[in-house]
Design an enzyme around this catalytic site. Sequence first.
Site, mmCIF file in Angstrom:
data_model
loop_
_atom_site.group_PDB
_atom_site.id
_atom_site.type_symbol
_atom_site.label_atom_id
_atom_site.label_comp_id
_atom_site.label_asym_id
_atom_site.label_seq_id
_atom_site.Cartn_x
_atom_site.Cartn_y
_atom_site.Cartn_z
ATOM 1 N N ASP A 199 21.382 93.453 -77.329
ATOM 2 C CA ASP A 199 19.937 93.328 -77.178
ATOM 3 C C ASP A 199 19.437 94.501 -76.344
ATOM 4 O OD1 ASP A 199 17.415 92.396 -77.515
ATOM 5 O OD2 ASP A 199 17.607 90.632 -76.229
ATOM 6 N N HIS B 82 20.504 89.690 -73.569
ATOM 7 C CA HIS B 82 19.095 89.703 -73.161
ATOM 8 C C HIS B 82 18.963 89.568 -71.650
ATOM 9 C CE1 HIS B 82 14.805 88.752 -73.121
ATOM 10 N NE2 HIS B 82 15.100 87.689 -72.388
ATOM 11 N N ASP C 3 20.349 91.663 -81.794
ATOM 12 C CA ASP C 3 19.018 91.104 -81.576
ATOM 13 C C ASP C 3 18.022 92.234 -81.359
ATOM 14 O OD1 ASP C 3 16.991 89.338 -81.218
ATOM 15 O OD2 ASP C 3 17.839 88.310 -79.487
ATOM 16 N N GLU D 268 18.795 108.707 -79.628
ATOM 17 C CA GLU D 268 19.647 107.933 -80.522
ATOM 18 C C GLU D 268 20.807 107.317 -79.741
ATOM 19 O OE1 GLU D 268 18.701 107.346 -83.382
ATOM 20 O OE2 GLU D 268 17.148 108.871 -83.618
#
Length: 861
Positions: free
Chosen positions: A635, A836, A704, A672
């Site tokens: 995430d 997360h 995610d 990137e």
Amino acid sequence: MGDAQAPKGRAALLEKLRLRKLQQVGIQPPQPVDPEPEAPPKPTGRAALLKKIQESRQKKVGSDVLHVNVTSSEVALPLQAGIESKDVSEITEEVSKLAITKERAPVTYRGETGKPVNVTSNYIRLRIEKDRGVFEYEVRFNPDVDCKRTRCRMVNQHMAEMGKIKMFDGGAVLYLPKLLATEKVHFECSLPTGEPVTMEIIYKRKKNMSECLHLYNVLFKKVMRALMYSQMGRNYYNMKEKYSIPQHRLEVYPGFAVTADELESGLLLCLDTQHRVLRCQNVYELMCELNRDPNFKENFANSVIGCCVLTRYNNKTYIIDDVAWDTSPSDEFETSDGSAISFIDYYKKQYNITIQNGSQPLLVNRKSIKTSDASGKVDRMVCLVPELCYLTGLTDKMRADFRVMKDVAAYTRVTPAQRVNCLRTYIQNVSKSAEAQQILGDWGLKLEESTIQMEGRLLGNETILFGDNKEFRCGNNADWTRALSDHKTTLPIDLLTWVVFYTNRDKNSAAKFAETMTRIGSALGCIIKRPQLVPLRDDRNESYIDCIKQYARSGTQCCVFICPTLRTDRYGIIKKMCTTQFPIASQVILSKTLANEQKARAIIQKIALQINCKLGGTLWTLRFPFKNWMIIGIDVYHPPKGSKSDSICAVISSLNESISRWFSMALPQKGELSEFYKLVFKKSLEQYQKVNGTFPSKIVIFRDGVGDGQLDHCLRLEVPQFEDTLRQFHLDAKLCFVVVQKRTNTRIFLRNSQGYANPEPGTVLDHTITRKYHSDFFLVPQNVRQGTVNPTHYIVLYDSCNFKPDHIQRLAFKLCHLYYNWSGTVRVPAPCQYAHKLAQLYGQYINNPVAPELADKLYYL
């Protein structure tokens, strides 16, 4: 044999034009070679081109097939020097008919296990009348007309002969909802100077449905305006049906999010109920409240910059980017005709609004708008008057107030039955509106009278494994809170040396906390000894820093801080020092959390479980029918708008067969991510090999935070990084890359004898409303007591493991049970939720490399 005589003159020009046109459509012309004497004569002219076209029909490009839309009667190119009667414009026209289109095969991704259940969704089917659609025509002018306005005027002059309905932006492409009588239509026009112009309308093709989605969404924007809905942001709201919450000075406006899309079962309209919360306070009133503060300008700027405001005079929303302290409504600005007018006079003239305060500073909104020049974009600045801007959304203080959130939830938490009723009302309003029916009917569209009906599948409930070989079978609510308090943890960690810091006002709370912790240790299956209680001099940040430096020494397992108030700066200092300088588990507790004596034991037990995880323990596990797999969660945390900080990407990888131990890394994301993923994946593989003595045979990655527009980015730029790393290790491990989308407008409702309800946890829907060209499914992992549950969307972007749909669906549901901060299922797989939490903690507070000693512990819970 010698070279054939080269064509000259007009024949040479025609040959050069033919070669150039063939190259433009992707057909490489044969190179001249000396033929063998025995070779049979090769086909020439029309036969040669037809043969080459037929060969190109079978040419593969990845998984797509190139189709050349051409017939024998359309090929009349002068491939022989003797054919010179064709005009150059006729040659260009016929070669342009070699239009190459790419068609993708639809993807079916359906599982078989589970109990069938009847469900519906917030999708309504859009029917397209027979022989209707979107037809593309090319517009040519002879002589050429450069002015876009003049081109549009000429097309509009002859729309009566073409059906009145069109989409034309002044370029060379015209879209019509019906086919014209002939493939070519000529019209005689004239320039403003009187010079005659011939306009030619040439049929090109019927557009695929996926190419027309933008048009359909534009049509439904018109439908929403016809139904008197106002656009705020991306959604539409009914400004006449507001719900007032006067005790908190709030207003709630109901509305819809409307999206037309081509899915597995065809063209569908997604219609999701939305609510917008507006404050009855304008920005000027907020300014007056903060005016007494000595740091007025700084506090006011921090309060409004980044906020979304609504101007009621035009029902538009703006994001505030800056405050122009040196401007006021009395200042003048230049209008489009070159004249100057003050903001006060402008609003009085345009909207009949009288601005009360002529000296208030103006708010600034900046945005980029598209232009027709080479740059493509230009920055535009909009100045707004504070007393005309109303604040939207809730403040952090409001969100922390239980009473405010409860009163707001009374209007925003909509049950499945209420959502279905809203959808039915919308369909009825569209059918009763003559203007809405005209908008859809012009393009051959019709909205069905009910939502789409489907059959989903309900996966079986999972079994939770606790310590002492105890098991608990989850019920339909997917909750095991009571079982967790009655059973020992799977892998308890003894807490022998730890410190509790507190201020003088929390002396009693600290003593009771320490006593309760020692008593509940046996219930968890571990030993918790009495901690060292350390009073702080005061509540200043320096006091916390000094105590951490003094007591966070080698051998101390955990530091607990009981803080009198919630302060982000203090929390950030504690977390930063305990993760970078002194690698130690830390726990911050607000004193008011321990103030409720009736709930104190349950709260302290949860704190003890959290500390156990931060020390490397395991609370519960599940049975996984595989061995030697690695599960990865990814995430990304993005800083607030205007912040100069980098985005933070967190990667979490499993270390054992029970998927209960994790290796964590987070790093700033610049540009990137090619080198970043290789670095983290390499360390994850090395750590897995160190713990298990072997490398994993299969790796499943749950990514995610990826939107629809970023799927190609993941497939082209992220997936190859993992494959390259496996090749560097000379591993034959297989890889499966799954994108997890939790922010979706899709809703799934269970149909039963009582009406509509939330589906049970474990409900899977993998057809009808899924993507046409992706392997995807929707999973309902949670049980909610209020409102409507949100399904999670999974897209299997890459799979060299060749998993069956049942395998991925069951694995995703199992992983939703393994988030140790909640004794129930969560919306996304546990590794994604851990990633997360880590990315958020790192991005908001740490922003420095974490000590490697904490990499295999859940220190970020």
